[in-house]
Design an enzyme around this catalytic site. Structure first.
Site, short mmCIF file in Angstrom:
data_model
loop_
_atom_site.label_atom_id
_atom_site.label_comp_id
_atom_site.label_asym_id
_atom_site.label_seq_id
_atom_site.Cartn_x
_atom_site.Cartn_y
_atom_site.Cartn_z
CB CYS A 139 0.29 -3.95 4.02
SG CYS A 139 -0.79 -4.69 5.24
CG ASP A 140 4.02 -4.65 2.73
OD1 ASP A 140 3.85 -3.42 2.86
OD2 ASP A 140 4.27 -5.40 3.69
CB CYS A 172 0.26 -7.51 5.38
SG CYS A 172 -1.24 -6.62 4.92
#
Ligand code: NAP
Length: 306
Positions: free
Chosen positions: A134-135, A131
């Protein structure tokens, strides 16, 4: 007892809920711990009609949820642990509750797939991710690679190209599967490189990712690339683990359906990516949610009249 329980709170589940309550059905949504589904992990959504300048995925889901709450849909923020669809009323157990319903709509969606290399699993959260939204921030001014040749891989590469110094797309064939518009967008980025006909054999690094070992699928040649992050974008698998033995699933775990919506058990319906491995769009999931709500409504009406 609830008349209708909807499991899942992505576009399919929330659209089903909006239509069901507006149709006068007492409806409970088991939203799951990761409520909102895959759109919670995306940024710009430019293809959902009605938002002429686009909308962020989490914002779109928040709007859908507020719309459902306006019609008094009730929500439980837990995951389903098990179900018993062998007799009616159907039973659904969450982490803390045992619930029953006359009809159920399954809208649990799908989750990212992994390469399943030992080194990949060991380094998940230490440079390996599925992701970018997300990261990606952890890889500002670093070098990353994205594995896959589909729409997800292009979206990830596009997102990462804005943060990383370089994003390398690694694809096992020499032709991308992604839609033309996304391919063009990513190919226009000066800091995105493509490595075709290659598979990741190993993720290198002890405590964090330091590189990857690649194999050329044509020549068998092994090579290494130094990098800081590896994003896996090779497709999804349906979230149907808790449904094994309860409804018919195909060899890949997707719900087997009749007329798009009806599962092998009467009164149990599906909507969205849990049964759709072809279209997998927010708008098609929402459309399926609407159909599932109509079919559940008809099923419940017939139950009352017999
Ligand atoms: P996908 O279309 O199934 O693509 C998966 C990619 O990963 C393919 O290129 C595939 O290679 C590769 N792959 C699969 N298994 C692999 C493995 N073990 N090792 C290496 N490579 C592997 O999946 P997706 O990109 O997640 O998209 C899924 C669906 O969601 C599609 O229908 C897509 O249109 C939709 N989607 C749409 C958007 C959008 O912006 N509209 C965004 C994301 C997803 P091959 O090409 O060789 O099979």
């Amino acid at each position: 007892m609830d008349k209708l329980i909807i499991i899942g709170s992505g576009p399919a589940g929330l659209t089903a809920a909006i239509y069901a309550v507006r149709g006068g059905i007492n409806t409970l949504v088991i939203a799951g711990r990761e409520a909102g589904g895959q759109l919670m992990l995306t940024t710009d959504v430019d293809d959902f009609p009605g938002f002429e300048t686009g909308i962020q995925g989490p914002e779109l889901m928040a709007k859908m949820r507020k719309q459902a709450e306006r019609f008094n849909v009730r929500f439980i923020g837990e995951d389903v642990v098990s179900v018993d669809f062998s007799k009616e009323p159907f039973t659904i157990k969450t982490e803390t509750k045992s619930l029953s319903a006359r009809s159920v709509i399954l809208a649990t969606g799908a989750s990212a797939m992994w390469l399943n290399l030992e080194s990949e699993q060991r380094l998940r959260g230490r440079g390996v991710s599925a992701c970018a939204v997300c990261d990606g921030f952890f890889f500002k001014d670093k070098v990353v690679a994205v594995v896959g040749g589909g729409d997800t891989a292009m979206r990830e590469a596009n997102y990462l190209s804005k943060l990383a110094t370089k994003a390398i797309v690694i694809h096992r064939r020499d032709a991308l599967r992604a839609q033309a518009a996304l391919q063009s967008l990513v190919k226009s980025k000066s800091n995105v490189e493509f490595v075709f006909n290659s598979t990741v054999e190993e993720v290198l690094g002890q405590d964090k990712v330091t590189g990857i070992k690649l194999k050329n699928t044509q020549t068998g040649e092994i090579s290494q690339i130094e990098l800081d992050g590896l994003f896996i974008a090779i497709g999804h698998k349906p979230n149907t683990g808790f449904l094994k033995g309860q409804i018919e699933l195909d060899e890949r775990g997707y719900a087997v359906v009749k007329d798009e919506i009806q599962t092998s058990v009467e009164g149990i319906f599906v909507a969205g990516d849990v049964s759709d491995h072809r279209y997998r769009q927010a708008v098609t999931a929402a459309g399926a949610g609407c159909k599932a709500a109509f079919d559940a409504e008809e099923y419940l009406e017939n139950l009352v009249s017999v």
